[in-house]
Design a protein around this motif. Sequence first.
Motif, PDB file in Angstrom:
ATOM      1  N   ALA A  21       0.304 -13.749  -8.703  1.00 63.90           N
ATOM      2  CA  ALA A  21       0.347 -13.273  -7.320  1.00 63.90           C
ATOM      3  C   ALA A  21      -0.020 -11.799  -7.343  1.00 63.90           C
ATOM      4  O   ALA A  21       0.819 -10.942  -7.630  1.00 63.90           O
ATOM      5  N   MET A  22      -1.277 -11.497  -7.055  1.00 62.78           N
ATOM      6  CA  MET A  22      -1.765 -10.120  -7.122  1.00 62.78           C
ATOM      7  C   MET A  22      -1.533  -9.463  -5.765  1.00 62.78           C
ATOM      8  O   MET A  22      -2.423  -9.356  -4.915  1.00 62.78           O
ATOM      9  N   ALA A  23      -0.284  -9.008  -5.592  1.00 66.78           N
ATOM     10  CA  ALA A  23       0.153  -8.503  -4.286  1.00 66.78           C
ATOM     11  C   ALA A  23      -0.703  -7.357  -3.782  1.00 66.78           C
ATOM     12  O   ALA A  23      -0.963  -7.242  -2.582  1.00 66.78           O
ATOM     13  N   GLY A  24      -1.155  -6.500  -4.701  1.00 63.67           N
ATOM     14  CA  GLY A  24      -1.862  -5.298  -4.300  1.00 63.67           C
ATOM     15  C   GLY A  24      -3.234  -5.520  -3.717  1.00 63.67           C
ATOM     16  O   GLY A  24      -3.764  -4.639  -3.021  1.00 63.67           O
TER      17      GLY A  24
ATOM     18  N   THR B   4      -4.932  -2.849 -17.812  1.00 65.03           N
ATOM     19  CA  THR B   4      -5.163  -1.633 -18.592  1.00 65.03           C
ATOM     20  C   THR B   4      -4.095  -0.578 -18.356  1.00 65.03           C
ATOM     21  O   THR B   4      -4.104   0.467 -18.999  1.00 65.03           O
ATOM     22  N   GLY B   5      -3.176  -0.834 -17.430  1.00 63.45           N
ATOM     23  CA  GLY B   5      -2.202   0.164 -17.036  1.00 63.45           C
ATOM     24  C   GLY B   5      -2.614   0.940 -15.806  1.00 63.45           C
ATOM     25  O   GLY B   5      -1.817   1.671 -15.225  1.00 63.45           O
ATOM     26  N   GLU B   6      -3.873   0.768 -15.389  1.00 63.91           N
ATOM     27  CA  GLU B   6      -4.374   1.422 -14.184  1.00 63.91           C
ATOM     28  C   GLU B   6      -4.407   0.420 -13.032  1.00 63.91           C
ATOM     29  O   GLU B   6      -4.546  -0.782 -13.242  1.00 63.91           O
ATOM     30  N   GLN B   7      -4.274   0.949 -11.820  1.00 66.38           N
ATOM     31  CA  GLN B   7      -4.348   0.092 -10.637  1.00 66.38           C
ATOM     32  C   GLN B   7      -5.798  -0.274 -10.343  1.00 66.38           C
ATOM     33  O   GLN B   7      -6.673   0.596 -10.330  1.00 66.38           O
ATOM     34  N   GLY B   8      -6.051  -1.563 -10.120  1.00 67.54           N
ATOM     35  CA  GLY B   8      -7.408  -2.033  -9.915  1.00 67.54           C
ATOM     36  C   GLY B   8      -7.705  -2.424  -8.486  1.00 67.54           C
ATOM     37  O   GLY B   8      -6.955  -2.129  -7.557  1.00 67.54           O
TER      38      GLY B   8
ATOM     39  N   ASP C 291       4.365  -7.298 -15.181  1.00 73.10           N
ATOM     40  CA  ASP C 291       4.821  -5.909 -15.331  1.00 73.10           C
ATOM     41  C   ASP C 291       4.238  -5.129 -14.156  1.00 73.10           C
ATOM     42  O   ASP C 291       3.204  -4.467 -14.270  1.00 73.10           O
ATOM     43  N   THR C 292       4.931  -5.197 -13.035  1.00 76.40           N
ATOM     44  CA  THR C 292       4.339  -4.886 -11.735  1.00 76.40           C
ATOM     45  C   THR C 292       3.775  -3.470 -11.630  1.00 76.40           C
ATOM     46  O   THR C 292       2.617  -3.275 -11.272  1.00 76.40           O
ATOM     47  N   GLU C 293       4.583  -2.474 -11.920  1.00 73.04           N
ATOM     48  CA  GLU C 293       4.110  -1.105 -11.698  1.00 73.04           C
ATOM     49  C   GLU C 293       3.267  -0.580 -12.860  1.00 73.04           C
ATOM     50  O   GLU C 293       2.685   0.500 -12.754  1.00 73.04           O
ATOM     51  N   ASN C 294       3.187  -1.335 -13.947  1.00 74.57           N
ATOM     52  CA  ASN C 294       2.196  -1.040 -14.982  1.00 74.57           C
ATOM     53  C   ASN C 294       0.880  -1.743 -14.706  1.00 74.57           C
ATOM     54  O   ASN C 294      -0.081  -1.578 -15.466  1.00 74.57           O
ATOM     55  N   HIS C 295       0.852  -2.585 -13.652  1.00 71.46           N
ATOM     56  CA  HIS C 295      -0.359  -3.341 -13.305  1.00 71.46           C
ATOM     57  C   HIS C 295      -0.849  -4.113 -14.542  1.00 71.46           C
ATOM     58  O   HIS C 295      -2.022  -4.023 -14.937  1.00 71.46           O
ATOM     59  N   ALA C 296       0.062  -4.890 -15.132  1.00 72.40           N
ATOM     60  CA  ALA C 296      -0.262  -5.589 -16.385  1.00 72.40           C
ATOM     61  C   ALA C 296       0.513  -6.898 -16.460  1.00 72.40           C
ATOM     62  O   ALA C 296       1.538  -7.080 -15.798  1.00 72.40           O
ATOM     63  N   ILE C 297       0.001  -7.823 -17.286  1.00 73.04           N
ATOM     64  CA  ILE C 297       0.717  -9.039 -17.654  1.00 73.04           C
ATOM     65  C   ILE C 297       1.064  -8.915 -19.127  1.00 73.04           C
ATOM     66  O   ILE C 297       0.196  -8.651 -19.966  1.00 73.04           O
ATOM     67  N   ARG C 298       2.330  -9.122 -19.439  1.00 75.83           N
ATOM     68  CA  ARG C 298       2.808  -8.991 -20.807  1.00 75.83           C
ATOM     69  C   ARG C 298       3.256 -10.355 -21.308  1.00 75.83           C
ATOM     70  O   ARG C 298       3.687 -11.225 -20.540  1.00 75.83           O
ATOM     71  N   ALA C 299       3.176 -10.554 -22.617  1.00 74.99           N
ATOM     72  CA  ALA C 299       3.652 -11.784 -23.256  1.00 74.99           C
ATOM     73  C   ALA C 299       4.728 -11.409 -24.266  1.00 74.99           C
ATOM     74  O   ALA C 299       4.492 -10.577 -25.154  1.00 74.99           O
ATOM     75  N   ALA C 300       5.899 -12.009 -24.116  1.00 72.29           N
ATOM     76  CA  ALA C 300       7.006 -11.770 -25.040  1.00 72.29           C
ATOM     77  C   ALA C 300       7.169 -12.984 -25.937  1.00 72.29           C
ATOM     78  O   ALA C 300       7.496 -14.078 -25.459  1.00 72.29           O
TER      79      ALA C 300
ATOM     80  N   ASN D  12       0.830  -1.203   0.000  1.00 73.72           N
ATOM     81  CA  ASN D  12       0.000   0.000   0.000  1.00 73.72           C
ATOM     82  C   ASN D  12       0.860   1.247   0.000  1.00 73.72           C
ATOM     83  O   ASN D  12       0.515   2.256  -0.622  1.00 73.72           O
ATOM     84  N   CYS D  13       1.995   1.204   0.695  1.00 71.09           N
ATOM     85  CA  CYS D  13       2.944   2.325   0.669  1.00 71.09           C
ATOM     86  C   CYS D  13       3.553   2.488  -0.714  1.00 71.09           C
ATOM     87  O   CYS D  13       3.746   3.617  -1.191  1.00 71.09           O
ATOM     88  N   ILE D  14       3.864   1.379  -1.366  1.00 70.09           N
ATOM     89  CA  ILE D  14       4.429   1.424  -2.720  1.00 70.09           C
ATOM     90  C   ILE D  14       3.442   2.066  -3.688  1.00 70.09           C
ATOM     91  O   ILE D  14       3.832   2.803  -4.596  1.00 70.09           O
ATOM     92  N   HIS D  15       2.158   1.811  -3.475  1.00 65.52           N
ATOM     93  CA  HIS D  15       1.140   2.394  -4.355  1.00 65.52           C
ATOM     94  C   HIS D  15       1.073   3.920  -4.244  1.00 65.52           C
ATOM     95  O   HIS D  15       0.536   4.577  -5.139  1.00 65.52           O
ATOM     96  N   ILE D  16       1.601   4.494  -3.171  1.00 68.69           N
ATOM     97  CA  ILE D  16       1.575   5.942  -2.985  1.00 68.69           C
ATOM     98  C   ILE D  16       2.627   6.640  -3.843  1.00 68.69           C
ATOM     99  O   ILE D  16       2.476   7.801  -4.216  1.00 68.69           O
ATOM    100  N   PHE D  17       3.716   5.946  -4.186  1.00 70.06           N
ATOM    101  CA  PHE D  17       4.843   6.600  -4.860  1.00 70.06           C
ATOM    102  C   PHE D  17       4.454   7.315  -6.152  1.00 70.06           C
ATOM    103  O   PHE D  17       4.920   8.435  -6.396  1.00 70.06           O
TER     104      PHE D  17
END
Length: 524
Positions: free
Chosen positions: A335-338, A301-305, A279-288, A76-81
């Motif tokens: 693992a949806m830490a948020g 979507t790039g937004e925090q849910g 992609d943790t701080e983009n709140h996304a899962i990416r496929a390479a 929750n503190c990380i989400h404030i940054f």
Amino acid sequence: MRLTVLLCAISLLGGLGCHSYGTVVRDEGDDMGPVRAPDFTGADRWLNTDNGKPISIKDLKGQVVLLDFWTYCCINCIHIFPDLHYLEQKYHDQPVVVIGVHSGKFDQEKDPEHIREAVLRYNISHPVVVDDDFTIWNAFGVQAWPTQMLIDPKGYVVAAWQGERHRDAIDKKIGQLLTEGRADGTLAKPMQFKSERETFKSGILEFPGKVLADESHGRLFISDTNHNRVVVTDLDGKISQVIGAGSTGLKDGSFEQAQFRQPQGLALSSDGSTLYIADTENHAIRAANLTQGMVTTIAGTGEQGHRLADEVVAKETPLSSPWDVALVGRRVFIAMAGVHQIWGLDLDRKTIAPFAGTGHEGNRDADNRGSWFAQPSGLATDGKVLYVADSETSSIRAVDLAENGQSHTLAGSGDLFGFGHVDGPGIDARFQHPVGVAVTADTVYVADLLNNLIRTIDLKTNRVSTFFGTGKTDSGTTDAPNLYEPGGVSIGGSLLYIADTNHHRIIVVDLNTRKTRVLDVRMH
């Protein structure tokens, strides 16, 4: 003096519902009466100031001051940054000062050098005061992480908020205080500070968070987290591919063009052609796509849910700090830490749904959907069981993947404040904020972050042992290295690969001989 704190819980609306009754803090966002701000008495160290020079309330006269009370492992503190960064950018040429007050939960979070590493890892540029005895916390009457307070140019605390999602309210109040200050002539000139970044030198890796070994193809995938990319090497460390441009953003496209923001967990498809990235701080899962050299966003979507209750379309659904991923068949577990849950991403249906956890923060063993987790940050699986590093309860959990499966605590206290370094039978053992796991047929390997160790759990006896590390944080030697907040572990054949996060390197341990080396990660 024993400190009692109220931990934040996610509300049904997805915000944080903390309430405090301290001597200064009132209701969230409540305008305060004329309460004189106490000084930062008891500060153990200052970071991001000129040579650690202390700051006093007197020095801040004429400034609008935003205090952020935090501890660096709290999601929750990380989400404030991002909110703080937004406000700092908006008011960079005005008399507005952000000060982080770091009051650590875990033992290692009280150490100034650990806090300095966190300041660098999260790219924090504003001053941070180390409050390891909670002296400043108590003086301001704080009762929850995170808490934000505003001090007006005359030195009075005028408003306070707890939890997340208050950026607009804080922004509005700052604007109001600046307008009033200009009118009554109380504003001073903007202040400038010296960042720890100015003396920090980055290497080829910077705070690598996770690592994934692919022995069958002779590859190693490294989340080069602070360089916002994923590095692919051979098993000797020679780089063959770089996934991501290295700049922050959320952009699909070729490996050279794609952008990430602090990527963490990694999982590989069974044919070795697709790498799934949290992609943790983009709140996304990416496929390479490793053959075509292309990155696509498959969830988020790039937004925090918020916490999730039902199956929804993956690309239309905001995620919340996905920290790790594990693949079973055609489903990516996250693992949806948020939001303290485990989610499942169906690759064929392109949907996402909660698999385990209600979203309540804590430890409750129950059927998967009725269980509670606390900031799950590491995943590993044998195809039948999902092993989870449940960081904030300093525990390792086991989630049965069968229909109507159960979640239970394998080892650790299951208590938000039950941490330490104790070997022994499962629930008698103690970890300190574990964040990574790997599994063989008979052993779970644990990256025990704040103990600076790799621990093991014997799946036959459920006994926890210390496997690797001394607990010391100096780098050691190339053949006898020490660990500094290891973030991830992965097994390739008889070798254990460790993301030695704060040392910016990868450690390789032979599981048979215990022979150890630092991987020489290098370009062609």
